[in-house]
Motif scaffolding. Structure first.
Motif, PDB file in Angstrom:
ATOM      1  N   ASP A 282       0.858  -1.181   0.000  1.00 57.82           N
ATOM      2  CA  ASP A 282       0.000   0.000   0.000  1.00 57.82           C
ATOM      3  C   ASP A 282       0.902   1.242   0.000  1.00 57.82           C
ATOM      4  O   ASP A 282       1.812   1.336   0.835  1.00 57.82           O
ATOM      5  CB  ASP A 282      -0.885  -0.019   1.245  1.00 57.82           C
ATOM      6  N   PRO A 283       0.674   2.195  -0.904  1.00 61.67           N
ATOM      7  CA  PRO A 283       1.513   3.404  -0.937  1.00 61.67           C
ATOM      8  C   PRO A 283       1.565   4.148   0.399  1.00 61.67           C
ATOM      9  O   PRO A 283       2.594   4.718   0.747  1.00 61.67           O
ATOM     10  CB  PRO A 283       0.868   4.260  -2.026  1.00 61.67           C
ATOM     11  N   LEU A 284       0.488   4.127   1.164  1.00 67.62           N
ATOM     12  CA  LEU A 284       0.500   4.800   2.463  1.00 67.62           C
ATOM     13  C   LEU A 284       1.503   4.150   3.412  1.00 67.62           C
ATOM     14  O   LEU A 284       2.162   4.834   4.202  1.00 67.62           O
ATOM     15  CB  LEU A 284      -0.896   4.799   3.084  1.00 67.62           C
TER      16      LEU A 284
ATOM     17  N   TYR B 134       4.381  -0.662  -6.991  1.00 66.69           N
ATOM     18  CA  TYR B 134       5.810  -0.959  -7.099  1.00 66.69           C
ATOM     19  C   TYR B 134       6.567   0.269  -7.631  1.00 66.69           C
ATOM     20  O   TYR B 134       7.635   0.606  -7.131  1.00 66.69           O
ATOM     21  CB  TYR B 134       6.033  -2.174  -8.003  1.00 66.69           C
ATOM     22  N   SER B 135       6.002   0.959  -8.600  1.00 66.32           N
ATOM     23  CA  SER B 135       6.615   2.194  -9.116  1.00 66.32           C
ATOM     24  C   SER B 135       6.696   3.254  -8.023  1.00 66.32           C
ATOM     25  O   SER B 135       7.684   3.987  -7.928  1.00 66.32           O
ATOM     26  CB  SER B 135       5.818   2.741 -10.298  1.00 66.32           C
ATOM     27  N   HIS B 136       5.647   3.322  -7.197  1.00 66.16           N
ATOM     28  CA  HIS B 136       5.650   4.256  -6.073  1.00 66.16           C
ATOM     29  C   HIS B 136       6.779   3.913  -5.097  1.00 66.16           C
ATOM     30  O   HIS B 136       7.472   4.812  -4.599  1.00 66.16           O
ATOM     31  CB  HIS B 136       4.293   4.241  -5.361  1.00 66.16           C
ATOM     32  N   LEU B 137       6.980   2.632  -4.832  1.00 61.29           N
ATOM     33  CA  LEU B 137       8.070   2.191  -3.962  1.00 61.29           C
ATOM     34  C   LEU B 137       9.413   2.654  -4.531  1.00 61.29           C
ATOM     35  O   LEU B 137      10.229   3.255  -3.821  1.00 61.29           O
ATOM     36  CB  LEU B 137       8.059   0.673  -3.800  1.00 61.29           C
ATOM     37  N   LEU B 138       9.650   2.397  -5.799  1.00 58.34           N
ATOM     38  CA  LEU B 138      10.927   2.760  -6.412  1.00 58.34           C
ATOM     39  C   LEU B 138      11.160   4.270  -6.412  1.00 58.34           C
ATOM     40  O   LEU B 138      12.255   4.741  -6.094  1.00 58.34           O
ATOM     41  CB  LEU B 138      11.009   2.201  -7.832  1.00 58.34           C
ATOM     42  N   SER B 139      10.134   5.032  -6.740  1.00 54.02           N
ATOM     43  CA  SER B 139      10.292   6.493  -6.744  1.00 54.02           C
ATOM     44  C   SER B 139      10.476   7.031  -5.324  1.00 54.02           C
ATOM     45  O   SER B 139      11.225   7.983  -5.110  1.00 54.02           O
ATOM     46  CB  SER B 139       9.117   7.181  -7.448  1.00 54.02           C
ATOM     47  N   SER B 140       9.820   6.396  -4.353  1.00 49.77           N
ATOM     48  CA  SER B 140       9.966   6.823  -2.959  1.00 49.77           C
ATOM     49  C   SER B 140      11.357   6.515  -2.429  1.00 49.77           C
ATOM     50  O   SER B 140      11.928   7.300  -1.666  1.00 49.77           O
ATOM     51  CB  SER B 140       8.904   6.161  -2.087  1.00 49.77           C
TER      52      SER B 140
END
Length: 108
Positions: A28-30, A67-73
């Motif tokens: 979850d992005p949160l 997954y993209s959010h994880l990598l960018s974060s």
């Protein structure tokens, strides 16, 4: 771990960890947005105490956007990522979607 500032209170104030281990915690992005600042803070404390800490993360890729959010974060929090090859790891437990798990070593 949603409030990294709380890491200054016992018992984490005098502790320097060598390893943070996380599995299936980035769905979850949160959660990602709470996890990474906390992990960075713990890693920084360990470096300040002369250690070379690592954060091993097994991320199950269920959703490409997450997954993209994880990598960018990871990039946003200036965390270095090494994707680990799991081809040589013995398959001890049946899990049909093994290729959808990305193992990462994360450091600062």
């Amino acid at each position: 771990w949603e409030k990294p500032a709380s890491l200054s209170s016992p018992p984490l104030d005098d502790t320097a960890f060598d390893l943070i281990l996380g599995a299936d915690i980035t769905y979850d992005p949160l959660l990602i947005d709470a996890l990474l600042p906390c992990a960075r803070s713990i890693l920084q404390k360990a470096v300040q105490k002369g250690k070379s800490p690592s954060f091993l993360l097994a991320a199950t890729i269920r959703n490409e956007d997450t997954y993209s959010h994880l990598l960018s974060s990871l990039d946003r929090y200036e965390l270095k990522v090494t994707k680990l090859d799991t081809a040589d790891i013995p398959h001890l437990f049946p899990y049909p979607n093994r290729s959808l798990i990305q193992l990462m070593s994360i450091s600062i």
